[in-house]
Design a protein around this motif. Structure first.
Motif, short mmCIF file in Angstrom:
data_model
loop_
_atom_site.label_atom_id
_atom_site.label_comp_id
_atom_site.label_asym_id
_atom_site.label_seq_id
_atom_site.Cartn_x
_atom_site.Cartn_y
_atom_site.Cartn_z
N SER A 130 3.11 5.92 -5.58
CA SER A 130 2.56 6.21 -6.90
C SER A 130 1.90 7.58 -6.93
O SER A 130 2.00 8.31 -7.92
N ARG A 131 1.22 7.94 -5.84
CA ARG A 131 0.60 9.27 -5.79
C ARG A 131 1.68 10.35 -5.76
O ARG A 131 1.53 11.39 -6.39
N ARG A 187 0.50 -0.19 -8.32
CA ARG A 187 -0.87 0.18 -7.98
C ARG A 187 -0.94 1.70 -7.87
O ARG A 187 -0.12 2.34 -7.22
N SER A 188 -1.94 2.26 -8.54
CA SER A 188 -2.01 3.72 -8.68
C SER A 188 -2.35 4.43 -7.38
O SER A 188 -2.11 5.63 -7.25
N ASP A 189 -2.91 3.70 -6.39
CA ASP A 189 -3.32 4.34 -5.16
C ASP A 189 -2.29 4.23 -4.04
O ASP A 189 -2.55 4.64 -2.90
N SER A 190 -1.12 3.68 -4.32
CA SER A 190 -0.10 3.59 -3.27
C SER A 190 0.45 4.97 -2.96
O SER A 190 0.35 5.90 -3.76
N ASP A 191 1.05 5.09 -1.80
CA ASP A 191 1.63 6.38 -1.40
C ASP A 191 2.68 6.84 -2.40
O ASP A 191 2.71 8.01 -2.79
N ARG A 249 0.82 -1.21 0.00
CA ARG A 249 0.00 0.00 0.00
C ARG A 249 0.86 1.26 0.00
O ARG A 249 0.48 2.28 -0.58
#
Length: 349
Positions: free
Chosen positions: A89-90, A83-87, A77
């Motif tokens: 990736s953001r 994954r686009s919603d990981s810390d 996570r």
């Protein structure tokens, strides 16, 4: 990526680049009430596994599984670029000048990455993802090919640890860099699992995630955890060296599985951030033993980038326990540092 396949009395952990075989040995000489528990499952696009000796009074497998999966879910996570919603990736999606509050583990890994970058004179860098994508190896890579000079120059403007800074609990950037923790996240996860096992009173175990591992204590028969290092080849499995591990993390990095060829030239997924290009040398793989699985993970990548000469000199100068497998005309030649020879015999002094 890592996986677990039972093969006779051995368990093969294929790792991200080089096979690590855990030699099972006798598993029936347990003390009264002792059992060997074996757990595993998917993680980070690969797998994790855990063997631990359950003495009377220690947690049952269901509780231990929950603890391990919670740690791995947190790492995914926070640190996954897939994954686009990981810390991370953001953060990678922010423009130059952006800042974002980050959990402590992410900031810890940024600091580790900075240290490894400085130690390698910039060859190792957490911000090579634009280059990885450009050459077709990253999460956004579309085609494996040699980029033109203009595209390479543009991507290199977005690479460099000097563009990152930590302000309190925030991670900031002054260029549109993208951070990729692939070279250290699994090692961090293994250390976190090891710390949680110790807190639960579990001191005899072998924990592994995507091929990075750490062992502590003994197997149920009182012998050491034994790991077989395999030759970096994809046609068959050949054991190169057997080591004993107690209290150390082990990581192997290699370039023999993830590469492409163009115009007769071989291009691997291992990048030197100083050039913006895949490394070109004869070092096929390097295994590192270190008290920290995180540092073993990062140092194995750093040494692979540096190559057989610079990497060897670095390992000698800094006392790194490293085992090099080098391509030669007749196959492979190996070289082990003095620290590796000492640590691979299970000595923790």
């Amino acid at each position: 990526m890592a996986g677990a396949v039972l093969r006779g009395d051995e368990e093969l952990l294929t790792g991200r680049w080089l096979g690590l075989v855990i030699l099972a040995g006798a598993l029936c000489a347990c003390g009264a009430g002792d059992t060997l528990e074996t757990l595993g499952g998917p993680t980070m696009g690969s797998t994790w596994s855990l063997k631990y000796v359950r003495h009377p009074g220690l947690p049952d497998p269901a509780q231990v599984r929950g603890e391990v999966e919670g740690i791995l879910a947190g790492v995914d996570r926070q640190m996954s670029t897939y994954r686009s919603d990981s810390d991370i990736s953001r953060f990678n999606g922010l423009p130059a000048g952006g800042c974002q509050a980050m959990p402590a583990p992410v900031l810890e890994l940024v600091r580790v990455g900075e240290r490894l970058s400085l130690l390698s004179e910039g060859s190792y860098d957490l911000t090579v993802e634009p280059l990885m994508n450009l050459w077709g190896f990253g999460p956004q890579g579309r085609e494996e090919k040699v980029p033109d000079d203009a595209a390479l120059a543009q991507a290199r403007q977005r690479v460099g640890h000097q563009h990152l800074r930590i302000e309190g609990e925030r991670l900031c950037k002054d260029a549109a860099v993208e951070v990729d923790f692939d070279s250290i996240a699994a090692g961090y996860a293994v250390d976190a699992i090891a710390a949680r096992l110790a807190a639960l009173g579990i001191h005899d175990y072998l924990a592994e995630a995507t091929g990075e591992l750490k062992a502590s204590g003994k197997k149920p028969d009182g012998s050491a955890w034994r790991i077989a290092l395999e030759e970096p080849r994809d046609d068959r499995q050949v054991t190169e060296r057997i080591i004993e591990v107690d209290g150390y993390g082990v990581s192997t990095s290699g370039d023999y599985r993830n590469y492409f060829r163009q115009d007769g030239q071989r291009y691997s997924h291992t990048f030197d951030a100083r050039t913006g290009r895949p490394v070109v040398h004869d070092l096929a793989s390097v295994t590192v033993i270190d008290p920290s699985a995180l540092m073993a993970d990062g140092l194995s990548t750093l040494l692979l980038i540096l190559g057989p000469e610079r990497g060897w000199d670095y390992a000698q100068k800094h006392g790194v326990g490293a085992f090099f497998v080098i391509r030669a005309d007749t196959g492979f030649v190996t070289r082990a540092s003095p620290a590796f020879e000492r640590l691979s015999r299970g000595k923790t002094d």
